[in-house]
Design a protein around this motif. Structure first.
Motif, PDB file in Angstrom:
ATOM      1  N   LYS A  12      39.585  39.284  38.536  1.00 47.73           N
ATOM      2  CA  LYS A  12      39.223  38.044  39.209  1.00 47.73           C
ATOM      3  C   LYS A  12      40.184  37.661  40.221  1.00 47.73           C
ATOM      4  O   LYS A  12      40.064  37.218  41.230  1.00 47.73           O
ATOM      5  CB  LYS A  12      39.319  37.027  38.157  1.00 47.73           C
ATOM      6  CG  LYS A  12      38.120  37.074  36.948  1.00 47.73           C
ATOM      7  CD  LYS A  12      38.479  36.051  36.127  1.00 47.73           C
ATOM      8  CE  LYS A  12      37.212  36.257  34.873  1.00 47.73           C
ATOM      9  NZ  LYS A  12      37.353  35.069  33.797  1.00 47.73           N
ATOM     10  N   THR A  13      41.754  37.711  39.890  1.00 46.80           N
ATOM     11  CA  THR A  13      42.584  37.674  40.796  1.00 46.80           C
ATOM     12  C   THR A  13      42.569  38.420  42.208  1.00 46.80           C
ATOM     13  O   THR A  13      42.634  37.885  43.114  1.00 46.80           O
ATOM     14  CB  THR A  13      44.054  37.839  40.141  1.00 46.80           C
ATOM     15  OG1 THR A  13      44.118  37.232  38.820  1.00 46.80           O
ATOM     16  CG2 THR A  13      45.130  37.490  40.993  1.00 46.80           C
ATOM     17  N   LYS A  14      42.230  39.764  41.990  1.00 47.16           N
ATOM     18  CA  LYS A  14      42.030  40.606  43.240  1.00 47.16           C
ATOM     19  C   LYS A  14      40.950  40.102  44.218  1.00 47.16           C
ATOM     20  O   LYS A  14      40.855  40.237  45.273  1.00 47.16           O
ATOM     21  CB  LYS A  14      41.787  41.996  42.701  1.00 47.16           C
ATOM     22  CG  LYS A  14      43.097  42.541  42.024  1.00 47.16           C
ATOM     23  CD  LYS A  14      42.558  43.875  41.400  1.00 47.16           C
ATOM     24  CE  LYS A  14      43.919  44.255  40.488  1.00 47.16           C
ATOM     25  NZ  LYS A  14      43.393  45.515  39.779  1.00 47.16           N
ATOM     26  N   LYS A  15      39.897  39.534  43.488  1.00 49.99           N
ATOM     27  CA  LYS A  15      38.553  39.099  44.198  1.00 49.99           C
ATOM     28  C   LYS A  15      38.772  38.053  45.115  1.00 49.99           C
ATOM     29  O   LYS A  15      38.520  38.250  46.554  1.00 49.99           O
ATOM     30  CB  LYS A  15      37.549  38.919  43.385  1.00 49.99           C
ATOM     31  CG  LYS A  15      36.795  39.747  42.348  1.00 49.99           C
ATOM     32  CD  LYS A  15      35.846  40.894  43.306  1.00 49.99           C
ATOM     33  CE  LYS A  15      35.374  41.835  42.470  1.00 49.99           C
ATOM     34  NZ  LYS A  15      34.402  41.265  41.579  1.00 49.99           N
ATOM     35  N   ALA A  16      39.887  37.339  44.989  1.00 49.11           N
ATOM     36  CA  ALA A  16      40.303  36.162  45.758  1.00 49.11           C
ATOM     37  C   ALA A  16      40.864  36.707  46.977  1.00 49.11           C
ATOM     38  O   ALA A  16      40.683  36.139  47.991  1.00 49.11           O
ATOM     39  CB  ALA A  16      41.175  35.298  44.802  1.00 49.11           C
ATOM     40  N   SER A  17      41.552  37.723  47.027  1.00 52.37           N
ATOM     41  CA  SER A  17      42.231  38.235  48.069  1.00 52.37           C
ATOM     42  C   SER A  17      41.445  39.141  49.044  1.00 52.37           C
ATOM     43  O   SER A  17      42.092  39.918  49.881  1.00 52.37           O
ATOM     44  CB  SER A  17      43.663  38.924  47.609  1.00 52.37           C
ATOM     45  OG  SER A  17      43.435  39.847  46.786  1.00 52.37           O
ATOM     46  N   ARG A  18      40.231  39.708  48.629  1.00 49.92           N
ATOM     47  CA  ARG A  18      39.489  40.595  49.295  1.00 49.92           C
ATOM     48  C   ARG A  18      39.056  40.338  50.569  1.00 49.92           C
ATOM     49  O   ARG A  18      38.837  39.004  50.663  1.00 49.92           O
ATOM     50  CB  ARG A  18      38.492  40.941  48.236  1.00 49.92           C
ATOM     51  CG  ARG A  18      38.639  41.775  47.242  1.00 49.92           C
ATOM     52  CD  ARG A  18      37.540  42.312  46.398  1.00 49.92           C
ATOM     53  NE  ARG A  18      37.988  43.404  45.468  1.00 49.92           N
ATOM     54  CZ  ARG A  18      37.073  43.570  44.226  1.00 49.92           C
ATOM     55  NH1 ARG A  18      35.770  42.766  44.158  1.00 49.92           N
ATOM     56  NH2 ARG A  18      37.415  44.523  43.578  1.00 49.92           N
ATOM     57  N   GLY A  19      38.587  41.048  51.397  1.00 50.83           N
ATOM     58  CA  GLY A  19      37.860  40.992  52.606  1.00 50.83           C
ATOM     59  C   GLY A  19      38.779  40.390  53.769  1.00 50.83           C
ATOM     60  O   GLY A  19      38.294  40.206  54.899  1.00 50.83           O
ATOM     61  N   TYR A 168      36.806  51.153  51.059  1.00 51.18           N
ATOM     62  CA  TYR A 168      35.179  50.881  50.796  1.00 51.18           C
ATOM     63  C   TYR A 168      34.849  49.986  49.806  1.00 51.18           C
ATOM     64  O   TYR A 168      34.179  49.324  49.762  1.00 51.18           O
ATOM     65  CB  TYR A 168      34.717  52.139  50.946  1.00 51.18           C
ATOM     66  CG  TYR A 168      33.178  52.097  50.713  1.00 51.18           C
ATOM     67  CD1 TYR A 168      32.475  51.625  52.213  1.00 51.18           C
ATOM     68  CD2 TYR A 168      32.502  52.823  49.903  1.00 51.18           C
ATOM     69  CE1 TYR A 168      31.102  51.553  52.004  1.00 51.18           C
ATOM     70  CE2 TYR A 168      31.096  52.633  49.792  1.00 51.18           C
ATOM     71  CZ  TYR A 168      30.529  51.937  50.989  1.00 51.18           C
ATOM     72  OH  TYR A 168      29.136  52.203  50.780  1.00 51.18           O
ATOM     73  N   PHE A 169      35.828  50.345  48.691  1.00 51.65           N
ATOM     74  CA  PHE A 169      35.554  49.843  47.341  1.00 51.65           C
ATOM     75  C   PHE A 169      35.786  48.426  47.413  1.00 51.65           C
ATOM     76  O   PHE A 169      35.306  47.438  46.776  1.00 51.65           O
ATOM     77  CB  PHE A 169      36.483  50.624  46.271  1.00 51.65           C
ATOM     78  CG  PHE A 169      36.024  51.884  45.957  1.00 51.65           C
ATOM     79  CD1 PHE A 169      34.831  52.474  46.208  1.00 51.65           C
ATOM     80  CD2 PHE A 169      36.839  52.970  45.540  1.00 51.65           C
ATOM     81  CE1 PHE A 169      34.445  53.740  46.100  1.00 51.65           C
ATOM     82  CE2 PHE A 169      36.635  54.160  45.455  1.00 51.65           C
ATOM     83  CZ  PHE A 169      35.309  54.688  45.667  1.00 51.65           C
ATOM     84  N   ALA A 170      36.901  48.175  47.983  1.00 50.29           N
ATOM     85  CA  ALA A 170      37.412  46.669  48.269  1.00 50.29           C
ATOM     86  C   ALA A 170      36.378  45.601  49.101  1.00 50.29           C
ATOM     87  O   ALA A 170      35.923  44.888  48.700  1.00 50.29           O
ATOM     88  CB  ALA A 170      38.619  46.215  49.058  1.00 50.29           C
ATOM     89  N   ASP A 171      35.770  46.435  50.045  1.00 47.51           N
ATOM     90  CA  ASP A 171      34.626  45.879  50.905  1.00 47.51           C
ATOM     91  C   ASP A 171      33.458  45.658  50.118  1.00 47.51           C
ATOM     92  O   ASP A 171      32.831  44.469  50.228  1.00 47.51           O
ATOM     93  CB  ASP A 171      34.339  46.693  51.972  1.00 47.51           C
ATOM     94  CG  ASP A 171      35.527  46.742  53.275  1.00 47.51           C
ATOM     95  OD1 ASP A 171      36.613  45.917  53.011  1.00 47.51           O
ATOM     96  OD2 ASP A 171      35.379  47.548  54.171  1.00 47.51           O
ATOM     97  N   LYS A 172      33.203  46.486  49.272  1.00 50.35           N
ATOM     98  CA  LYS A 172      31.801  46.179  48.459  1.00 50.35           C
ATOM     99  C   LYS A 172      32.179  45.562  47.393  1.00 50.35           C
ATOM    100  O   LYS A 172      31.164  45.127  46.502  1.00 50.35           O
ATOM    101  CB  LYS A 172      31.335  47.656  47.878  1.00 50.35           C
ATOM    102  CG  LYS A 172      30.987  48.424  49.123  1.00 50.35           C
ATOM    103  CD  LYS A 172      29.668  48.072  49.974  1.00 50.35           C
ATOM    104  CE  LYS A 172      29.138  49.031  50.879  1.00 50.35           C
ATOM    105  NZ  LYS A 172      27.783  48.365  51.400  1.00 50.35           N
ATOM    106  N   GLU A 173      33.277  45.016  46.986  1.00 49.59           N
ATOM    107  CA  GLU A 173      33.859  44.251  45.796  1.00 49.59           C
ATOM    108  C   GLU A 173      33.280  45.004  44.645  1.00 49.59           C
ATOM    109  O   GLU A 173      32.792  44.310  43.801  1.00 49.59           O
ATOM    110  CB  GLU A 173      33.120  42.867  46.076  1.00 49.59           C
ATOM    111  CG  GLU A 173      33.622  41.969  47.163  1.00 49.59           C
ATOM    112  CD  GLU A 173      32.979  40.847  47.043  1.00 49.59           C
ATOM    113  OE1 GLU A 173      32.273  40.187  46.243  1.00 49.59           O
ATOM    114  OE2 GLU A 173      33.654  39.594  47.755  1.00 49.59           O
TER     115      GLU A 173
END
Length: 476
Positions: A12-19, A168-173
């Motif tokens: 959850k924490t990581k998703k906030a900083s993605r993209g 790619y994994f970060a981009d694709k969440e």
């Protein structure tokens, strides 16, 4: 429980900083896939080099860390399961990924090398990365690559590929990524991750010129992916390798589970009208009960890999929600290119990426269990950095006839050198062919309908076989 609450807190924490980096507008250096891929393949590729130095600056992870930092550290934005070992890494990773995918997680999968296309290495939910996505990732990476090159610290092909996978994994969440090491573990480019879980498959002799000449030395490199406090799951190992793994786990304060010892595991071989010859396994823990599951890939060695994947799935239950029934359905869907894969029916040709002595031994045993035949011709090629004599020694126990050839790898051993060693080892006659096409022609002229041709020894050779033979079979 809703899907959002099934994620780990770290996810959850990581998703906030993605993209953040993906939205930055950058100059498009590559507008075509051809130019992008040419640039990528022009980078130093240690998979193809004849000689390299492993334990010095060549494999310093500092360069990898700089490359990742240049694109906002994407490896920290996705939860990771890290897998090392000598054989079975790709199979274990794929089985685990399919079970998590069936549980409705978005799952990244990074494996190497590939069989026929580079795109096989980077996958999300069973879908390979596309041409346009590779172009986009390389455009974003280009400035950092060139900056490091200007500092006389140019990233390698594998470092760039690994960084692209994390991006790619970060981009694709992706909710979770299953990451296989490339070479060794301790100094492998993938070893920058802070994983949720570590898996170690069977360890045997391979890459001695890089990882060490003894099993303890090789095991120490593989066990180098164990991180402080991170749980580790492994399979039964040779005593020399197990001592090293236990020592590393103890030093890191990492809980260690061994299938068949700490995890109740058993397997049996059987045959049925529906599935033909196959292996079934049982695995029981306080949180899981998998009974009489059919292993989706042939061979007793795959039963061991499947047991490891299930034990790792069980270990993940402390982090994420897992439905065992969904996992079982996902496992049943697993198939892999180049693993005892029949690519031609007339004559019957089977390919397998076995590339060390233990894998050759397992392959010959698995063929004997699963594929009926009168006689078998093995077409074999391997690279110089392998346990060549060990592999040749195993060939004699399954091949009625051997044809030595060479793949398109720069590290491929010359066919006559293989033939000379083989004759020295076992005194048996053999043939040579300078190309795979010639080797297949010779083999076809010598087989009947009940015979089998097996092409094995390296990923390069199997990839060539699929390219050359499957296309011709479909065309005819």
């Amino acid at each position: 429980m809703t899907k959002s609450t099934k994620k780990t807190k770290s996810t959850k924490t990581k998703k906030a900083s993605r993209g953040t980096t993906s939205k930055v507008r950058r100059k498009k250096v590559f507008k075509s896939y051809t130019k992008a891929i040419k640039y990528l393949f022009e980078r130093t590729d240690y998979e193809k080099q004849r000689r390299l130095r492993y334990n010095v600056s060549t494999f310093d992870l500092t360069r990898m860390e700089k490359l990742l930092a240049g694109v906002d550290n994407p490896h920290l934005k996705t939860d990771v399961v890290h897998i090392a070992g000598t054989k079975g890494k790709g199979s274990t990773a794929t089985m685990l990924a399919k079970m998590l995918e069936a549980n409705e997680y978005k799952v990244g999968l990074y494996t190497s090398p590939h069989v026929t296309t580079l795109h096989e290495r980077i996958v999300v939910n069973s879908k390979m990365i596309a041409d346009k996505e590779i172009i986009g990732l390389l455009n974003r990476l280009h400035a950092t690559i060139e900056k490091l090159a200007d500092e006389d610290d140019a990233p390698t092909f594998f470092e760039i590929m690994t960084t692209m996978a994390f991006m790619y994994f970060a981009d694709k969440e992706a909710d979770i990524a299953i990451v296989e090491t490339g070479l060794g573990g301790r100094l492998d480019s993938t070893n920058v991750v802070q994983p949720l879980l570590v898996g170690i498959t069977n360890i045997s002799i391979d890459h001695q010129n890089l990882l060490g000449n003894s099993l303890p030395e090789i095991a120490a490199e593989k066990a180098g992916i164990i991180k402080e406090g991170v749980p580790v799951v492994t399979v039964p190992q040779h005593a020399d390798a197990m001592r090293v793994i236990k020592k590393r786990a103890l030093e890191c304060g990492s809980p260690l589970l061994v299938t068949g010892t700490d995890v109740d595991f058993s397997s049996r071989f059987e045959s049925s009208r529906e599935h033909g010859p196959h292996t079934r396994i049982c695995l029981t823990t306080p949180n899981s009960r998998f009974e009489h599951l059919r292993v989706p890939l042939p061979g007793q060695h795959q039963a061991v890999n499947c047991g490891l994947a299930l034990a790792m799935l069980d270990a993940l239950k402390s982090k994420i929600e897992i439905d065992d029934s969904k996992a079982v359905k996902g496992l049943a869907e697993v198939s892999m290119a180049g693993r005892m894969e029949i690519i031609c029916d007339d004559p019957r040709i089977i390919v397998d990426t076995a590339h060390n002595a233990a894998s050759i031994r397992a392959l010959i045993h698995a063929i004997g269990q699963h594929v009926p035949y009168d006689s078998m011709i093995i077409i074999f090629a391997c690279n110089q950095d392998k346990d060549v004599r060990g592999m040749l020694n195993q060939l004699q126990f399954g091949a009625d006839k051997v044809i030595f050839t060479r793949s398109n790898s720069p590290k491929a051993v010359f066919p006559q050198d293989l033939a000379d060693m083989y004759t020295e080892i076992c005194g048996k006659m053999c043939q040579t062919a300078m190309t795979l096409r010639e080797a297949v022609r010779i083999a076809k002229s010598a087989v009947s309908r009940e015979d089998l041709i097996c092409i094995t020894g390296s990923f390069y050779l199997v990839g060539q076989a699929k390219d050359q033979l499957q296309i011709r079979t479909l065309a005819s």
